[in-house]
Design a protein around this motif. Structure first.
Motif, PDB file in Angstrom:
ATOM      1  N   SER A 189      44.667  38.674  52.570  1.00  0.00           N
ATOM      2  CA  SER A 189      45.169  39.446  51.442  1.00  0.00           C
ATOM      3  C   SER A 189      45.256  40.894  51.922  1.00  0.00           C
ATOM      4  CB  SER A 189      44.254  39.317  50.222  1.00  0.00           C
ATOM      5  OG  SER A 189      44.965  39.692  49.057  1.00  0.00           O
ATOM      6  N   ASP A 210      46.998  40.504  30.302  1.00  0.00           N
ATOM      7  CA  ASP A 210      46.513  40.045  31.610  1.00  0.00           C
ATOM      8  C   ASP A 210      45.060  40.523  31.737  1.00  0.00           C
ATOM      9  OD1 ASP A 210      47.680  40.251  35.072  1.00  0.00           O
ATOM     10  OD2 ASP A 210      45.755  39.676  34.193  1.00  0.00           O
ATOM     11  N   GLU A 246      42.124  51.068  43.388  1.00  0.00           N
ATOM     12  CA  GLU A 246      41.390  49.851  43.032  1.00  0.00           C
ATOM     13  C   GLU A 246      40.193  50.227  42.162  1.00  0.00           C
ATOM     14  OE1 GLU A 246      43.658  46.890  45.142  1.00  0.00           O
ATOM     15  OE2 GLU A 246      42.141  46.784  43.568  1.00  0.00           O
ATOM     16  N   ASN A 289      44.563  48.146  38.244  1.00  0.00           N
ATOM     17  CA  ASN A 289      45.233  48.024  39.540  1.00  0.00           C
ATOM     18  C   ASN A 289      46.001  49.270  39.936  1.00  0.00           C
ATOM     19  OD1 ASN A 289      44.859  45.259  40.787  1.00  0.00           O
ATOM     20  ND2 ASN A 289      45.200  44.786  38.630  1.00  0.00           N
ATOM     21  N   GLY A 309      45.078  33.897  39.648  1.00  0.00           N
ATOM     22  CA  GLY A 309      45.628  34.727  38.583  1.00  0.00           C
ATOM     23  C   GLY A 309      47.147  34.769  38.639  1.00  0.00           C
ATOM     24  N   THR A 310      47.677  34.816  39.878  1.00  0.00           N
ATOM     25  CA  THR A 310      49.134  34.830  40.039  1.00  0.00           C
ATOM     26  C   THR A 310      49.776  33.623  39.363  1.00  0.00           C
ATOM     27  OG1 THR A 310      49.065  36.070  42.123  1.00  0.00           O
ATOM     28  CG2 THR A 310      50.984  34.638  41.753  1.00  0.00           C
TER      29      THR A 310
HETATM   30  P1  KE4 Z   1      45.119  36.453  42.098  1.00  0.00           P
HETATM   31  O1  KE4 Z   1      46.409  35.666  42.273  1.00  0.00           O
HETATM   32  O2  KE4 Z   1      44.889  37.464  43.208  1.00  0.00           O
HETATM   33  O3  KE4 Z   1      43.904  35.545  41.819  1.00  0.00           O
HETATM   34  O4  KE4 Z   1      45.258  37.300  40.745  1.00  0.00           O
HETATM   35  C1  KE4 Z   1      46.345  38.195  40.623  1.00  0.00           C
HETATM   36  C2  KE4 Z   1      45.987  39.261  39.604  1.00  0.00           C
HETATM   37  C3  KE4 Z   1      46.531  39.165  38.329  1.00  0.00           C
HETATM   38  N1  KE4 Z   1      46.245  40.089  37.383  1.00  0.00           N
HETATM   39  C4  KE4 Z   1      45.402  41.125  37.649  1.00  0.00           C
HETATM   40  C5  KE4 Z   1      45.116  42.116  36.554  1.00  0.00           C
HETATM   41  C6  KE4 Z   1      44.810  41.250  38.928  1.00  0.00           C
HETATM   42  O5  KE4 Z   1      43.971  42.293  39.167  1.00  0.00           O
HETATM   43  C7  KE4 Z   1      45.095  40.311  39.926  1.00  0.00           C
HETATM   44  C8  KE4 Z   1      44.515  40.408  41.327  1.00  0.00           C
HETATM   45  N2  KE4 Z   1      43.816  41.622  41.593  1.00  0.00           N
HETATM   46  C9  KE4 Z   1      43.724  42.059  42.978  1.00  0.00           C
HETATM   47  C10 KE4 Z   1      42.836  43.306  43.010  1.00  0.00           C
HETATM   48  N3  KE4 Z   1      43.550  44.460  42.634  1.00  0.00           N
HETATM   49  C11 KE4 Z   1      43.181  40.988  43.867  1.00  0.00           C
HETATM   50  C12 KE4 Z   1      42.736  41.477  45.231  1.00  0.00           C
HETATM   51  C13 KE4 Z   1      43.730  41.150  46.279  1.00  0.00           C
HETATM   52  O6  KE4 Z   1      44.939  41.177  46.008  1.00  0.00           O
HETATM   53  O7  KE4 Z   1      43.262  40.843  47.399  1.00  0.00           O
END
Ligand code: KE4
Length: 430
Positions: free
Chosen positions: A28, A244, A404, A216, A122-123
């Motif tokens: 990542s 979100d 961050e 973020n 989360g994505t």
């Molecule tokens: P993931 O797909 O990374 O699990 O979640 C995406 C996501 C969705 N919504 C919010 C508000 C988020 O903060 C995130 C992911 N956050 C980042 C940190 N800023 C993950 C860390 C990274 O990308 O390595």
């Protein structure tokens, strides 16, 4: 030829091997430390509020794996629960009791989530929630906010086109222009561009997606009336409001930002904490919306490891320990860290501000706490990079980017905060 000698254990050798495998040697991007400099650590162990790298160097940790570890690393209740599921042979490709237990714990904490679907990131959860929103409304456009991050699905990697409240341009290579053009950018904490977008595109906006507390772009709290305004505008224009809460869910309150700010979205996205550190995501909300999802309704979404029992059990074990006293403690530690940082900076004549909600905070090298992404971008990121390296040299590991959130966990102590403030005092002077 793999190196197996003891020398191979050094961080430098692991970094070189990782760089031969993964872009930037990471899985990542933020972990590559491009924004702050210094060699990315190779971490082999976490326990409580600390992590240890492959060379045995221990750090007091405010990365917290970017949010999931509200209880700290390797909490025994969490690891025991996950291991038990793995020893039972999970996953099974069938519904398991652990999924039901986590789902019920989420619904109990967030009544707006009448029904939900569990996924692995989360994505994935955001992608699916927006597909539901488009299906439910028959509309195609989605409005997000500059500086908001909602995972890396194509439509959300968009940057403002001719201006705010217009159709966007791709913010990443490989995103088709017509996909980015289905996204509209507005300014966080400003209802004007949101109103303008709905006037410009009447009947075409399916949803507004927002990090109810922006984290973020660094932590930026919603100004009074902002979230309420989004609720009123979307309701009036028959668009859905999507919170979100991947970071804020179970972080800024047990019931998330929707509980803290008393604004109820139509759909909520979760992640991080609800998996206790294991791969997870979830989307949920009104029953009539979620029942549009296969196999009940026409919206397709699926996942081999969705609802993985080990992630479910780790998440449920985590949520069970998130009581009122824990949030009171996190609030106190967060407030103490904020006050200490501001005092240390002032003593060194440094112009900084802190954005904080509960146990998430960001130090901005800018005199006033930013209210939106434009103001965030005025902060001195080079100064943060120097600060990050000085704190790391003092054994304090901060997230490796100025935009961050720092994460305080239940494993952090007053002594940890005092040590952090002391290190900051020196770092501000350097
Ligand atoms: P993931 O797909 O990374 O699990 O979640 C995406 C996501 C969705 N919504 C919010 C508000 C988020 O903060 C995130 C992911 N956050 C980042 C940190 N800023 C993950 C860390 C990274 O990308 O390595």
């Amino acid at each position: 030829m793999t190196e197996t000698t003891a020398a191979a254990a050094s961080a430098a050798r692991y970094r070189r091997r990782a760089e031969a495998l993964f872009p930037g040697g990471v899985n990542s991007p933020v972990r590559a430390y491009r924004a702050v400099g210094g060699d990315p650590p190779i971490i082999v162990r976490g326990r409580g509020a600390t992590v240890t790298d492959v060379d045995g160097v221990e750090y007091l940790d405010y990365v917290g794996a970017f949010g999931p570890l509200i209880l700290g690393h390797a909490h025994p209740a969490v690891t025991t629960a996950a291991v038990a599921q793995i020893e039972a042979g999970a996953p099974f490709g069938a519904t398991a009791p652990a999924e039901v237990e986590l789902g019920e714990a989420i619904r109990e904490a967030m009544p707006s989530i009448e029904r939900l679907r569990l996924v692995s990131s989360g994505t994935e959860a955001v992608m699916s929630a927006l597909r539901v929103a488009r299906a439910a409304t028959g509309r195609e456009l989605v409005l997000k906010f500059e500086g908001g991050y909602h995972g890396h699905s194509d439509g959300l990697l968009a940057q403002a086109g001719s201006g705010l409240a217009t159709l966007s341009l791709p913010a990443s290579a490989g995103v088709p222009a017509d996909v980015a053009a289905q996204t509209i950018l507005a300014r966080y904490n400003d209802l004007g561009p949101v109103e303008a977008a709905f006037e410009r595109y009447p009947g075409r906006i399916a949803a507004v997606i927002v990090e109810p507390v922006a984290a973020n772009m660094g932590v930026v709290a919603p100004v009074a009336g902002f979230l309420e305004g989004l609720r009123e505008i979307t309701a009036r224009c028959a668009a859905l409001l999507v919170f979100d809460e991947v970071i804020t869910g179970f972080r800024v309150a047990h019931g998330g930002a929707q509980a803290r700010y008393h604004v109820t979205p139509d759909l909520t996205v979760l992640g991080k904490i609800i998996g206790g550190g294991m791969p997870v995501g979830a989307y949920g909300g009104r029953a009539d919306l979620i029942d549009l999802v296969a196999p009940v309704g026409p919206v397709y979404q699926a996942g081999t490891l969705s609802g993985h029992p080990a992630a479910m059990a780790a998440g449920a074990a985590t949520l069970r320990l998130l009581g009122a006293d824990l949030y009171a403690r996190l609030e106190r530690l967060g407030a103490s860290l904020e006050a200490g940082l501001l005092e240390a900076a002032s003593a060194a004549g440094r112009s900084v501000s802190v954005g904080r909600v509960g146990s998430i905070l960001t130090l901005f090298f800018r005199g006033r706490a930013p209210r939106d992404f434009d103001e965030v971008q005025e902060a001195d990121v080079a100064a943060f990079a120097h600060f990050h390296r000085a704190m790391r040299a003092a054994g304090i590991l901060l997230p490796p980017a100025s935009q961050e959130a720092w994460f305080v966990s239940a494993a952090h102590t007053d002594e940890d905060v005092a040590r952090t403030v002391e290190a900051a005092r020196e770092a501000f002077r350097a």
